[in-house]
Motif scaffolding. Structure first.
Motif, PDB file in Angstrom:
ATOM      1  N   GLU A  54     -58.840  32.911  60.994  1.00 23.46           N
ATOM      2  CA  GLU A  54     -57.834  33.142  60.633  1.00 23.46           C
ATOM      3  C   GLU A  54     -56.219  32.302  60.585  1.00 23.46           C
ATOM      4  O   GLU A  54     -56.054  32.285  60.276  1.00 23.46           O
ATOM      5  CB  GLU A  54     -57.337  34.880  60.590  1.00 23.46           C
ATOM      6  N   GLU A  55     -56.000  32.550  61.576  1.00 18.88           N
ATOM      7  CA  GLU A  55     -54.970  32.053  62.507  1.00 18.88           C
ATOM      8  C   GLU A  55     -54.544  30.863  63.110  1.00 18.88           C
ATOM      9  O   GLU A  55     -54.092  30.344  63.210  1.00 18.88           O
ATOM     10  CB  GLU A  55     -54.107  33.090  63.411  1.00 18.88           C
ATOM     11  N   ASN A  56     -56.007  30.350  63.495  1.00 16.67           N
ATOM     12  CA  ASN A  56     -55.952  28.873  63.596  1.00 16.67           C
ATOM     13  C   ASN A  56     -55.741  28.486  62.521  1.00 16.67           C
ATOM     14  O   ASN A  56     -56.405  27.901  61.659  1.00 16.67           O
ATOM     15  CB  ASN A  56     -57.719  28.188  64.408  1.00 16.67           C
ATOM     16  N   VAL A  58     -52.675  27.731  61.043  1.00 17.24           N
ATOM     17  CA  VAL A  58     -51.590  28.233  61.137  1.00 17.24           C
ATOM     18  C   VAL A  58     -50.401  28.281  61.536  1.00 17.24           C
ATOM     19  O   VAL A  58     -50.004  29.013  62.746  1.00 17.24           O
ATOM     20  CB  VAL A  58     -51.932  29.752  60.350  1.00 17.24           C
ATOM     21  N   SER A  60     -46.094  29.039  62.405  1.00 14.50           N
ATOM     22  CA  SER A  60     -45.299  30.252  61.671  1.00 14.50           C
ATOM     23  C   SER A  60     -43.746  29.940  60.766  1.00 14.50           C
ATOM     24  O   SER A  60     -44.273  28.761  61.149  1.00 14.50           O
ATOM     25  CB  SER A  60     -44.653  30.822  63.046  1.00 14.50           C
ATOM     26  N   ASP A  61     -43.204  30.668  59.799  1.00 17.38           N
ATOM     27  CA  ASP A  61     -42.405  30.282  58.811  1.00 17.38           C
ATOM     28  C   ASP A  61     -41.847  29.382  59.453  1.00 17.38           C
ATOM     29  O   ASP A  61     -40.896  27.604  59.375  1.00 17.38           O
ATOM     30  CB  ASP A  61     -41.949  31.492  57.739  1.00 17.38           C
ATOM     31  N   CYS A  78     -52.665  20.831  57.860  1.00 22.33           N
ATOM     32  CA  CYS A  78     -53.372  21.958  57.790  1.00 22.33           C
ATOM     33  C   CYS A  78     -54.484  21.828  56.878  1.00 22.33           C
ATOM     34  O   CYS A  78     -55.353  22.263  56.616  1.00 22.33           O
ATOM     35  CB  CYS A  78     -53.308  23.606  58.649  1.00 22.33           C
ATOM     36  N   LYS A 105     -58.999  28.422  51.879  1.00 25.25           N
ATOM     37  CA  LYS A 105     -57.510  28.454  53.337  1.00 25.25           C
ATOM     38  C   LYS A 105     -56.881  27.051  52.860  1.00 25.25           C
ATOM     39  O   LYS A 105     -55.563  27.060  53.281  1.00 25.25           O
ATOM     40  CB  LYS A 105     -58.456  28.404  54.553  1.00 25.25           C
ATOM     41  N   ASP A 112     -48.226  27.956  50.189  1.00 21.68           N
ATOM     42  CA  ASP A 112     -47.082  28.147  51.238  1.00 21.68           C
ATOM     43  C   ASP A 112     -46.239  27.758  51.846  1.00 21.68           C
ATOM     44  O   ASP A 112     -45.813  26.182  51.588  1.00 21.68           O
ATOM     45  CB  ASP A 112     -47.874  28.833  52.722  1.00 21.68           C
TER      46      ASP A 112
END
Length: 112
Positions: A54-56, A58, A60-61, A78, A105, A112
């Motif tokens: 899930e976090e791979n 991605v 941070s803003d 990504c 994803k 985003d």
């Protein structure tokens, strides 16, 4: 040339250290590899396993905003990687479930 001056230098100087480029290096290397030869992509299984996490892939803003000032986005990188890996899976008619996960994803990251 790329191997010699980018990958080898990265491995030599940043293997044990932190760098602002570190979060980008793995997905960028995978993306360049799959763009070069989608059918011969050597790390397909590893890429799928890493990307479905899930976090791979991605950022941070905050980190993405830094890269965006340099005219590109970690989210875009990504997202492209997810969609290209999904296409390889679909073209090979294998791992439909992970292909769908990567498409979702990739689309989410592109927004985003």
């Amino acid at each position: 040339l790329f191997q010699k001056y980018v990958i080898n230098n990265h491995n030599q100087y940043f293997k044990e250290k932190s760098s602002p480029c570190e979060p980008v290096f793995k997905p960028l290397m995978m993306l360049l590899s799959i763009c070069h030869d989608p059918k011969g992509f050597p790390n397909l299984t590893d890429a799928v396993e890493w990307l479905v996490g899930e976090e791979n892939g991605v950022a941070s803003d905050f980190l993405d905003s830094i890269y965006t000032k340099l005219c590109w986005s970690m989210f875009s990188l990504c997202a492209e990687l997810c969609l290209r890996v999904a296409k390889v899976l679909l073209d090979a008619n294998t791992d439909q479930r992970n292909a769908e996960t990567l498409i979702l994803k990739g689309l989410k990251l592109s927004k985003d």
